[in-house]
Design a protein around this motif. Structure first.
Motif, PDB file in Angstrom:
ATOM      1  N   MET A 160      -1.207 -27.536 -14.121  1.00  0.00           N
ATOM      2  CA  MET A 160      -0.747 -26.321 -12.732  1.00  0.00           C
ATOM      3  C   MET A 160      -1.003 -25.151 -13.286  1.00  0.00           C
ATOM      4  SD  MET A 160       2.502 -25.766 -10.913  1.00  0.00           S
ATOM      5  CE  MET A 160       2.793 -25.669  -9.367  1.00  0.00           C
ATOM      6  N   GLU A 161      -2.356 -25.330 -12.608  1.00  0.00           N
ATOM      7  CA  GLU A 161      -2.912 -22.983 -12.289  1.00  0.00           C
ATOM      8  C   GLU A 161      -2.360 -22.115 -11.349  1.00  0.00           C
ATOM      9  OE1 GLU A 161      -6.680 -23.133 -11.417  1.00  0.00           O
ATOM     10  OE2 GLU A 161      -6.885 -25.355 -11.422  1.00  0.00           O
ATOM     11  N   ARG A 162      -2.291 -20.876 -12.611  1.00  0.00           N
ATOM     12  CA  ARG A 162      -1.579 -19.945 -11.957  1.00  0.00           C
ATOM     13  C   ARG A 162      -2.518 -19.459 -11.002  1.00  0.00           C
ATOM     14  NH1 ARG A 162       2.002 -17.290 -15.890  1.00  0.00           N
ATOM     15  NH2 ARG A 162       4.059 -17.713 -14.808  1.00  0.00           N
ATOM     16  N   ARG A 163      -2.039 -18.685 -10.488  1.00  0.00           N
ATOM     17  CA  ARG A 163      -3.114 -17.816  -8.855  1.00  0.00           C
ATOM     18  C   ARG A 163      -3.332 -16.665  -9.579  1.00  0.00           C
ATOM     19  NH1 ARG A 163      -0.196 -18.882  -2.847  1.00  0.00           N
ATOM     20  NH2 ARG A 163      -1.199 -20.738  -2.760  1.00  0.00           N
ATOM     21  N   PRO A 164      -4.074 -15.859  -9.555  1.00  0.00           N
ATOM     22  CA  PRO A 164      -4.478 -14.504 -10.242  1.00  0.00           C
ATOM     23  C   PRO A 164      -3.343 -13.537  -9.782  1.00  0.00           C
ATOM     24  CG  PRO A 164      -6.399 -15.628  -8.759  1.00  0.00           C
ATOM     25  CD  PRO A 164      -5.378 -16.473  -9.161  1.00  0.00           C
ATOM     26  N   ALA A 165      -3.314 -12.824 -10.932  1.00  0.00           N
ATOM     27  CA  ALA A 165      -2.159 -11.487  -9.457  1.00  0.00           C
ATOM     28  C   ALA A 165      -3.456 -10.910  -8.577  1.00  0.00           C
ATOM     29  CB  ALA A 165      -1.654 -10.631 -10.887  1.00  0.00           C
ATOM     30  N   PRO A 166      -2.602 -10.760  -7.376  1.00  0.00           N
ATOM     31  CA  PRO A 166      -3.106  -9.551  -6.074  1.00  0.00           C
ATOM     32  C   PRO A 166      -4.374  -8.966  -7.294  1.00  0.00           C
ATOM     33  CG  PRO A 166      -1.172  -9.463  -6.195  1.00  0.00           C
ATOM     34  CD  PRO A 166      -1.413 -10.916  -7.275  1.00  0.00           C
ATOM     35  N   PRO A 167      -5.037  -7.885  -6.221  1.00  0.00           N
ATOM     36  CA  PRO A 167      -5.183  -6.417  -7.172  1.00  0.00           C
ATOM     37  C   PRO A 167      -5.024  -6.099  -6.584  1.00  0.00           C
ATOM     38  CG  PRO A 167      -6.076  -7.239  -4.667  1.00  0.00           C
ATOM     39  CD  PRO A 167      -5.389  -8.165  -5.271  1.00  0.00           C
ATOM     40  N   ASP A 168      -4.321  -4.148  -6.850  1.00  0.00           N
ATOM     41  CA  ASP A 168      -3.805  -3.511  -6.433  1.00  0.00           C
ATOM     42  C   ASP A 168      -3.975  -2.542  -5.365  1.00  0.00           C
ATOM     43  OD1 ASP A 168      -2.509  -3.463  -8.606  1.00  0.00           O
ATOM     44  OD2 ASP A 168      -4.030  -2.150 -10.211  1.00  0.00           O
ATOM     45  N   TRP A 169      -5.282  -2.750  -4.793  1.00  0.00           N
ATOM     46  CA  TRP A 169      -5.937  -2.652  -3.851  1.00  0.00           C
ATOM     47  C   TRP A 169      -6.689  -3.339  -3.140  1.00  0.00           C
ATOM     48  CZ3 TRP A 169      -2.340   1.343  -2.996  1.00  0.00           C
ATOM     49  CH2 TRP A 169      -2.269   2.286  -3.872  1.00  0.00           C
ATOM     50  N   LEU A 170      -6.807  -2.163  -1.691  1.00  0.00           N
ATOM     51  CA  LEU A 170      -7.299  -4.258  -0.702  1.00  0.00           C
ATOM     52  C   LEU A 170      -8.309  -2.284   0.096  1.00  0.00           C
ATOM     53  CD1 LEU A 170      -6.108  -6.752   0.118  1.00  0.00           C
ATOM     54  CD2 LEU A 170      -7.732  -7.163  -1.347  1.00  0.00           C
ATOM     55  N   ILE A 171      -9.709  -2.432  -0.049  1.00  0.00           N
ATOM     56  CA  ILE A 171     -10.064  -1.689   0.640  1.00  0.00           C
ATOM     57  C   ILE A 171     -10.893  -2.513   2.362  1.00  0.00           C
ATOM     58  CG2 ILE A 171     -12.193  -0.193   1.828  1.00  0.00           C
ATOM     59  CD1 ILE A 171     -11.840   0.680  -1.546  1.00  0.00           C
ATOM     60  N   ARG A 172     -10.374  -2.288   3.520  1.00  0.00           N
ATOM     61  CA  ARG A 172     -10.604  -2.883   4.188  1.00  0.00           C
ATOM     62  C   ARG A 172     -11.456  -2.258   5.646  1.00  0.00           C
ATOM     63  NH1 ARG A 172      -7.119  -3.147   9.732  1.00  0.00           N
ATOM     64  NH2 ARG A 172      -7.888  -1.732   9.964  1.00  0.00           N
ATOM     65  N   TYR A 173     -12.826  -2.794   5.213  1.00  0.00           N
ATOM     66  CA  TYR A 173     -14.304  -2.472   5.918  1.00  0.00           C
ATOM     67  C   TYR A 173     -14.906  -2.455   7.026  1.00  0.00           C
ATOM     68  CZ  TYR A 173     -15.498  -1.299   1.369  1.00  0.00           C
ATOM     69  OH  TYR A 173     -15.594  -0.894   0.028  1.00  0.00           O
ATOM     70  N   GLY A 174     -14.998  -1.593   8.283  1.00  0.00           N
ATOM     71  CA  GLY A 174     -15.431  -1.413   9.745  1.00  0.00           C
ATOM     72  C   GLY A 174     -15.379  -2.926  10.433  1.00  0.00           C
TER      73      GLY A 174
ATOM     74  N   HIS B  45      -4.893  -0.519   1.797  1.00  0.00           N
ATOM     75  CA  HIS B  45      -4.395  -1.316   2.072  1.00  0.00           C
ATOM     76  C   HIS B  45      -3.636  -1.658   0.450  1.00  0.00           C
ATOM     77  CE1 HIS B  45      -3.869  -2.022   5.815  1.00  0.00           C
ATOM     78  NE2 HIS B  45      -5.292  -2.577   6.013  1.00  0.00           N
ATOM     79  N   THR B  46      -2.177  -1.682   0.701  1.00  0.00           N
ATOM     80  CA  THR B  46      -2.057  -2.332  -1.164  1.00  0.00           C
ATOM     81  C   THR B  46      -2.327  -3.446  -1.276  1.00  0.00           C
ATOM     82  OG1 THR B  46      -0.134  -2.948  -0.243  1.00  0.00           O
ATOM     83  CG2 THR B  46       0.519  -0.695  -1.540  1.00  0.00           C
ATOM     84  N   GLY B  47      -2.450  -4.194  -3.107  1.00  0.00           N
ATOM     85  CA  GLY B  47      -3.106  -5.840  -3.095  1.00  0.00           C
ATOM     86  C   GLY B  47      -2.390  -6.577  -2.998  1.00  0.00           C
ATOM     87  N   ASP B  48      -1.195  -6.358  -2.112  1.00  0.00           N
ATOM     88  CA  ASP B  48      -0.194  -7.170  -2.019  1.00  0.00           C
ATOM     89  C   ASP B  48       0.529  -7.721  -0.037  1.00  0.00           C
ATOM     90  OD1 ASP B  48       1.770  -5.730  -1.831  1.00  0.00           O
ATOM     91  OD2 ASP B  48       2.861  -6.583  -2.483  1.00  0.00           O
ATOM     92  N   CYS B  49      -0.630  -7.297   0.613  1.00  0.00           N
ATOM     93  CA  CYS B  49      -0.608  -6.524   2.026  1.00  0.00           C
ATOM     94  C   CYS B  49      -0.606  -7.496   2.746  1.00  0.00           C
ATOM     95  CB  CYS B  49      -0.941  -5.102   2.722  1.00  0.00           C
ATOM     96  SG  CYS B  49      -0.366  -5.266   4.570  1.00  0.00           S
TER      97      CYS B  49
END
Length: 51
Positions: free
Chosen positions: A1-15, A25-29
């Motif tokens: 069973m493969e583990r999912r990679p950890a979410p990034p710390d931050w996400l940038i949403r582009y227009g 956004h925080t990485g788990d948003c």
């Protein structure tokens, strides 16, 4: 069973034109993940986007 990679710390949403940062956004948003316009970012990139 493969583990999912950890979410990034931050996400940038582009227009809609995908050039300018629209939000940070925080990485788990859940809302950011659904938008389809987010890219993972490191802390410095998130800070730069907020400026």
């Amino acid at each position: 069973m493969e583990r999912r990679p950890a979410p990034p710390d931050w996400l940038i949403r582009y227009g809609l034109n995908r050039t300018g940062a629209d939000a940070v956004h925080t990485g788990d948003c859940w809302a950011a993940a659904k938008s389809g316009r987010c890219r993972p970012a490191i802390r410095q990139e998130a800070l730069d986007a907020l400026r």
